[in-house]
Design an enzyme around this catalytic site. Sequence first.
Site, PDB file in Angstrom:
ATOM      1  N   ASP A 159       0.858  -1.054  -0.022  1.00 35.02           N
ATOM      2  CA  ASP A 159       0.072   0.024   0.074  1.00 35.02           C
ATOM      3  C   ASP A 159       0.739   1.183  -0.099  1.00 35.02           C
ATOM      4  O   ASP A 159       2.008   1.276   0.431  1.00 35.02           O
ATOM      5  CB  ASP A 159      -0.993  -0.056   1.308  1.00 35.02           C
ATOM      6  CG  ASP A 159      -1.683  -1.174   1.385  1.00 35.02           C
ATOM      7  OD1 ASP A 159      -2.206  -1.571   0.318  1.00 35.02           O
ATOM      8  OD2 ASP A 159      -2.222  -1.423   2.440  1.00 35.02           O
TER       9      ASP A 159
HETATM   10  N1  URA Z   1      -1.013  -5.895   4.125  1.00 35.93           N
HETATM   11  C1  URA Z   1      -1.700  -4.725   3.997  1.00 35.93           C
HETATM   12  O1  URA Z   1      -2.549  -4.477   4.577  1.00 35.93           O
HETATM   13  N2  URA Z   1      -0.856  -3.741   3.266  1.00 35.93           N
HETATM   14  C2  URA Z   1       0.320  -4.025   2.624  1.00 35.93           C
HETATM   15  O2  URA Z   1       0.691  -3.123   2.123  1.00 35.93           O
HETATM   16  C3  URA Z   1       0.618  -5.408   2.631  1.00 35.93           C
HETATM   17  C4  URA Z   1       0.265  -6.231   3.384  1.00 35.93           C
END
Ligand code: URA
Length: 227
Positions: A101
């Site tokens: 993310d």
């Molecule tokens: N899980 C999440 O919620 N976000 C990420 O970026 C990676 C794993």
Amino acid sequence: MRLDKFICKSTELSRPDARGVIHAGEIFVNGEVITDAATQVHENNRITLAGQPLIARPSRYLMMHKPPGTLCSNLDGAYPSLFRWLDIDRAEDLHIVGRLDADTTGLVLLTDDGRWSFNIIRPQQQCEKTYRVGLRDPLADDVAERFARGLLLQGETAPTLPARLEPVGPREVLLTITEGRFHQVKRMFSAVGNRVIGLHREQIGKVRLDVPSGQWRHLTTDEVDCF
Ligand code: URA
């Protein structure tokens, strides 16, 4: 790999230009002219352009430390693309193996070897990913056991695979998962009534992040081969 991809990997030609020389009948594979850019070729084939044998550049494998507020995408969007930090020739040939993310930091793998990346992300491989997670609330006593058993995420029908949780402070844990569902870590903590306020990927398989934020390095042969 496809013939047009091979031409790109062995010359300075772009994909459209590679298709141009193929369609113009300038490429020979094992002595036979080939005009279909989608033809599958192998490194052992003798492939020539204007009579000169072409040799594919070796594939590249990198780790990068993703800074916060960046996108795991080849293009900028609401945030700048991670590729802005990638000062390397032909960066556009690389793709990201398993996205994070925008607000997540840490280990990202990049390569131009589609087979290698597919092998890491395919669900059957159950490749371990370890995250350092900052939590809004102190960790409840039963969470490690619930994660180890697997739990149902909102809107899904199959429970998560067993995950390993190791507390490192009242509001900080290391979590190792073997899947890559959408926002998985955030949704797992949400499912147990907590909230992720900081997320950082430290390790994928045996590959541990060891470069500062915004930096990258080539993987060692052992790291490439460990998947
Ligand atoms: N899980 C999440 O919620 N976000 C990420 O970026 C990676 C794993």
